[in-house]
Motif scaffolding. Structure first.
Motif, PDB file in Angstrom:
ATOM      1  N   MET A   1      10.067  90.766 106.114  1.00  0.00           N
ATOM      2  CA  MET A   1       9.295  89.862 106.975  1.00  0.00           C
ATOM      3  C   MET A   1       8.719  90.630 108.169  1.00  0.00           C
ATOM      4  SD  MET A   1       9.162  86.923 105.557  1.00  0.00           S
ATOM      5  CE  MET A   1       9.118  87.820 104.016  1.00  0.00           C
ATOM      6  N   LYS A   2       9.500  91.539 108.742  1.00  0.00           N
ATOM      7  CA  LYS A   2       9.000  92.347 109.857  1.00  0.00           C
ATOM      8  C   LYS A   2       7.909  93.294 109.388  1.00  0.00           C
ATOM      9  CE  LYS A   2      13.095  92.083 112.756  1.00  0.00           C
ATOM     10  NZ  LYS A   2      14.205  92.820 113.375  1.00  0.00           N
ATOM     11  N   PHE A   3       8.082  93.884 108.205  1.00  0.00           N
ATOM     12  CA  PHE A   3       7.093  94.791 107.624  1.00  0.00           C
ATOM     13  C   PHE A   3       5.765  94.072 107.428  1.00  0.00           C
ATOM     14  CE2 PHE A   3       5.253  96.123 103.457  1.00  0.00           C
ATOM     15  CZ  PHE A   3       4.716  97.331 103.864  1.00  0.00           C
ATOM     16  N   VAL A   4       5.801  92.890 106.838  1.00  0.00           N
ATOM     17  CA  VAL A   4       4.585  92.113 106.561  1.00  0.00           C
ATOM     18  C   VAL A   4       3.879  91.720 107.856  1.00  0.00           C
ATOM     19  CG1 VAL A   4       3.788  89.896 105.640  1.00  0.00           C
ATOM     20  CG2 VAL A   4       5.340  91.305 104.309  1.00  0.00           C
ATOM     21  N   GLN A   5       4.654  91.452 108.904  1.00  0.00           N
ATOM     22  CA  GLN A   5       4.057  91.072 110.196  1.00  0.00           C
ATOM     23  C   GLN A   5       3.598  92.282 111.010  1.00  0.00           C
ATOM     24  OE1 GLN A   5       6.148  87.744 112.362  1.00  0.00           O
ATOM     25  NE2 GLN A   5       7.706  88.265 110.845  1.00  0.00           N
ATOM     26  N   GLY A   6       3.906  93.495 110.537  1.00  0.00           N
ATOM     27  CA  GLY A   6       3.534  94.697 111.283  1.00  0.00           C
ATOM     28  C   GLY A   6       4.418  94.934 112.494  1.00  0.00           C
ATOM     29  N   LEU A   7       5.651  94.452 112.434  1.00  0.00           N
ATOM     30  CA  LEU A   7       6.607  94.630 113.532  1.00  0.00           C
ATOM     31  C   LEU A   7       7.541  95.796 113.236  1.00  0.00           C
ATOM     32  CD1 LEU A   7       7.580  90.875 114.072  1.00  0.00           C
ATOM     33  CD2 LEU A   7       5.990  92.238 115.436  1.00  0.00           C
ATOM     34  N   PRO A   8       8.133  96.397 114.270  1.00  0.00           N
ATOM     35  CA  PRO A   8       9.106  97.469 114.022  1.00  0.00           C
ATOM     36  C   PRO A   8      10.350  96.934 113.329  1.00  0.00           C
ATOM     37  CG  PRO A   8       8.757  97.129 116.393  1.00  0.00           C
ATOM     38  CD  PRO A   8       7.893  96.157 115.671  1.00  0.00           C
ATOM     39  N   MET A   9      10.951  97.778 112.488  1.00  0.00           N
ATOM     40  CA  MET A   9      12.148  97.387 111.747  1.00  0.00           C
ATOM     41  C   MET A   9      13.336  97.166 112.677  1.00  0.00           C
ATOM     42  SD  MET A   9      11.573  97.322 108.486  1.00  0.00           S
ATOM     43  CE  MET A   9       9.856  97.204 108.141  1.00  0.00           C
ATOM     44  N   THR A  10      13.453  98.044 113.680  1.00  0.00           N
ATOM     45  CA  THR A  10      14.575  97.927 114.615  1.00  0.00           C
ATOM     46  C   THR A  10      14.062  98.064 116.047  1.00  0.00           C
ATOM     47  OG1 THR A  10      15.061 100.283 114.651  1.00  0.00           O
ATOM     48  CG2 THR A  10      16.190  98.987 112.969  1.00  0.00           C
ATOM     49  N   ILE A  11      14.805  97.507 116.961  1.00  0.00           N
ATOM     50  CA  ILE A  11      14.454  97.609 118.378  1.00  0.00           C
ATOM     51  C   ILE A  11      14.620  99.058 118.856  1.00  0.00           C
ATOM     52  CG2 ILE A  11      15.118  96.845 120.700  1.00  0.00           C
ATOM     53  CD1 ILE A  11      16.009  94.199 119.371  1.00  0.00           C
ATOM     54  N   ARG A  12      15.586  99.740 118.272  1.00  0.00           N
ATOM     55  CA  ARG A  12      15.924 101.098 118.705  1.00  0.00           C
ATOM     56  C   ARG A  12      14.795 102.095 118.429  1.00  0.00           C
ATOM     57  NH1 ARG A  12      20.058 102.453 115.276  1.00  0.00           N
ATOM     58  NH2 ARG A  12      18.709 103.830 114.166  1.00  0.00           N
TER      59      ARG A  12
END
Length: 172
Positions: free
Chosen positions: A125-136
């Motif tokens: 879901m994060k990948f599809v939204q273009g978001l980073p996988m982890t906060i770190r």
């Protein structure tokens, strides 16, 4: 007789009875990881829960174990033109000049999830939204990683055949 266009999609997004947004899926994943109890009322607001296989209330995941036969409910989520398909199928479709039209994923019923599967679905879901996988790390994966994530979907473990989620009561 000639055929101008083929479609390999078994169904379209609108044919899926349960549809969710990325945000709803992530909320569902986090609530599932918190707890998965059977309850007739929400433990926070004391509202009666609907008689459906699973529901969210006050950020908690609840399931209904009163069904004699469990009605499996998968759900669909848009993937913004990401085609989660095997690479060989992509190549064959490209060679045949066929349109790749499946821009959604069908995820299995949360009753059958395991912690590993929830982590894989959240990453996707994060990948599809273009978001980073982890906060770190704050690293955003490139679209070329679709094949890797599709393989993870196929390999993720599920509790097929196991109805009981959450706490198991001791019969003794």
């Amino acid at each position: 007789m000639s055929v101008e266009q083929y479609s390999f999609s078994i169904l379209s997004f609108k044919d899926c009875p349960v549809q969710k947004t990325h945000e709803q899926v992530i909320e569902l994943l986090k609530a599932w990881r918190k707890d998965q109890p059977f309850a007739e009322k929400c433990s926070v607001c004391k509202t009666l829960l609907p008689l459906i296989p699973y529901t969210l209330c006050c950020g908690h995941f609840y399931y209904n174990n009163q069904f004699k036969t469990y009605p499996v409910q998968s759900f669909a989520v848009h993937t913004h033109k990401y085609a989660f398909k095997l690479s060989i199928l992509k190549r064959l479709k490209t060679q045949a000049k066929l349109k790749m039209d499946q821009d959604f994923l069908v995820l299995p019923d949360p009753i059958f999830w395991q912690v590993v599967s929830t982590l894989v679905y959240e990453k996707i879901m994060k990948f599809v939204q273009g978001l980073p996988m982890t906060i770190r790390t704050q690293a955003i994966q490139s679209p070329s990683k679709v094949g890797l994530f599709y393989k993870q979907i196929l390999e993720t473990t599920l509790n097929y055949g196991v109805y009981s989620v959450g706490r198991v009561e001791n019969p003794y």
